[in-house]
Design a protein around this motif. Structure first.
Motif, PDB file in Angstrom:
ATOM      1  N   PHE A 131      68.267  82.596  65.151  1.00 43.84           N
ATOM      2  CA  PHE A 131      68.927  83.590  65.889  1.00 43.84           C
ATOM      3  C   PHE A 131      69.668  82.749  66.752  1.00 43.84           C
ATOM      4  N   ASN A 132      70.680  83.481  67.443  1.00 41.63           N
ATOM      5  CA  ASN A 132      71.857  82.895  68.564  1.00 41.63           C
ATOM      6  C   ASN A 132      71.398  83.586  70.030  1.00 41.63           C
ATOM      7  N   VAL A 133      72.017  82.937  70.954  1.00 37.02           N
ATOM      8  CA  VAL A 133      71.780  83.515  72.117  1.00 37.02           C
ATOM      9  C   VAL A 133      73.066  83.312  72.930  1.00 37.02           C
ATOM     10  N   VAL A 134      73.655  84.499  73.462  1.00 35.03           N
ATOM     11  CA  VAL A 134      74.978  84.232  74.275  1.00 35.03           C
ATOM     12  C   VAL A 134      74.632  84.729  75.778  1.00 35.03           C
ATOM     13  N   GLY A 135      74.704  84.070  76.803  1.00 37.02           N
ATOM     14  CA  GLY A 135      74.271  84.381  78.163  1.00 37.02           C
ATOM     15  C   GLY A 135      75.224  84.207  79.211  1.00 37.02           C
ATOM     16  N   HIS A 136      75.271  84.865  80.483  1.00 35.18           N
ATOM     17  CA  HIS A 136      76.043  84.944  81.352  1.00 35.18           C
ATOM     18  C   HIS A 136      75.410  84.439  82.379  1.00 35.18           C
ATOM     19  N   PRO A 146      60.684  80.910  64.288  1.00 37.08           N
ATOM     20  CA  PRO A 146      62.184  81.012  64.281  1.00 37.08           C
ATOM     21  C   PRO A 146      62.720  79.758  65.053  1.00 37.08           C
ATOM     22  N   GLN A 147      64.044  79.733  64.689  1.00 33.49           N
ATOM     23  CA  GLN A 147      64.618  78.430  65.400  1.00 33.49           C
ATOM     24  C   GLN A 147      66.101  78.818  65.923  1.00 33.49           C
ATOM     25  N   ILE A 148      66.315  78.475  66.877  1.00 30.76           N
ATOM     26  CA  ILE A 148      67.758  78.932  67.663  1.00 30.76           C
ATOM     27  C   ILE A 148      68.577  77.921  66.796  1.00 30.76           C
ATOM     28  N   GLU A 149      69.786  78.861  66.873  1.00 34.55           N
ATOM     29  CA  GLU A 149      71.011  78.207  65.881  1.00 34.55           C
ATOM     30  C   GLU A 149      72.131  77.802  66.980  1.00 34.55           C
ATOM     31  N   ARG A 150      72.686  78.871  67.577  1.00 32.01           N
ATOM     32  CA  ARG A 150      73.734  78.533  68.298  1.00 32.01           C
ATOM     33  C   ARG A 150      73.549  79.347  69.688  1.00 32.01           C
ATOM     34  N   VAL A 151      74.163  78.648  70.568  1.00 30.75           N
ATOM     35  CA  VAL A 151      74.214  79.089  72.141  1.00 30.75           C
ATOM     36  C   VAL A 151      75.593  79.022  72.836  1.00 30.75           C
ATOM     37  N   LEU A 152      75.652  80.198  73.349  1.00 35.16           N
ATOM     38  CA  LEU A 152      76.974  80.493  73.937  1.00 35.16           C
ATOM     39  C   LEU A 152      76.716  80.675  75.593  1.00 35.16           C
ATOM     40  N   ALA A 153      76.940  79.551  76.285  1.00 34.23           N
ATOM     41  CA  ALA A 153      76.523  79.718  77.847  1.00 34.23           C
ATOM     42  C   ALA A 153      77.709  79.833  78.652  1.00 34.23           C
TER      43      ALA A 153
END
Length: 226
Positions: A121-126, A153-160
């Protein structure tokens, strides 16, 4: 245990928006339309800034759903009642609960569901949500290459987006050893911030630029100054 607690339809149902409780966490779920014949290509979490309503991120959700064909799971970050670390710990569990829900749907119908064969999964956060997205990456553990039984599950991409490291500071802490991203299973981590951020009330020692300075030597970090 990852279980589905309840689901309720939203009155504003653009982007197939619905509200649910997954593994004890209240979330909003948006799925890309199937009219173009392209199924969901994965799951991306969208973490808000501190106490900012999820609907303030409608344009971000639209890009993720309509252009990237992602199923978006939004989480409102309530800093008044819940610790940052709790959110970081729960996100992989919420992901598992969502996948369980989709598998149950697939058993009952022939509809196309999200493409999650990679179990990533991916995570985008502000703002604070961006700090939590980095926490997810920092606390995730890589699977052993020879461990076929590990289905976590594994984290794939992060947009911080303009992360803020306060209350507590973990990446820019001056009292304890800063948290490291070394060994994270994430393939890509992107940290972005704007010059306007420096004019806010965020101490320079804990803003996005400072976070990047602390962790830039830990691959696969990438920065972008807006």
């Amino acid at each position: 245990q990852s279980t589905i607690m309840s689901t309720n339809a939203s009155t504003e149902n653009d982007l197939n928006w619905r509200e649910a409780v997954l593994a004890g966490v209240k979330v909003s779920i948006s799925e890309p339309p199937t009219t173009d014949g392209v199924p969901s290509q994965g799951v991306t979490f969208l973490l808000t800034g501190a106490m900012i309503p999820e609907r303030e991120y409608k344009s971000t959700r639209e890009v993720l759903c309509l252009e990237q064909h992602q199923t978006v799971i939004g989480i409102f970050i309530n800093v008044l009642t819940t610790a940052h670390a709790w959110y970081a710990e729960r996100i992989p569990v919420v992901y598992q609960a969502y996948i369980l829900q989709e598998e149950q749907k697939k058993e009952k119908s022939s509809s196309t569901t999200a493409n999650n064969a990679k179990n990533r999964f991916n995570v985008v956060g502000h703002s604070v949500g961006a700090k939590i997205s980095l926490l997810v990456a920092a606390t995730a553990k890589s699977k052993a290459s020879n461990d076929e039984k590990d289905t976590s599950p594994q984290i794939e991409r992060v947009l911080a987006l303009d992360p803020v490291d306060l209350n507590p500071s973990v990446f820019t802490s001056q009292r304890t050893t800063p948290l490291s991203l070394k060994g994270t299973p994430a393939h890509t981590i992107l940290v972005t911030w704007a010059d306007a951020s420096s004019s806010w009330s965020i101490p320079p020692a804990h803003n996005a630029s400072a976070i990047f300075d602390e962790i830039q030597k830990e691959p696969p970090m990438t920065n972008k100054k807006a």
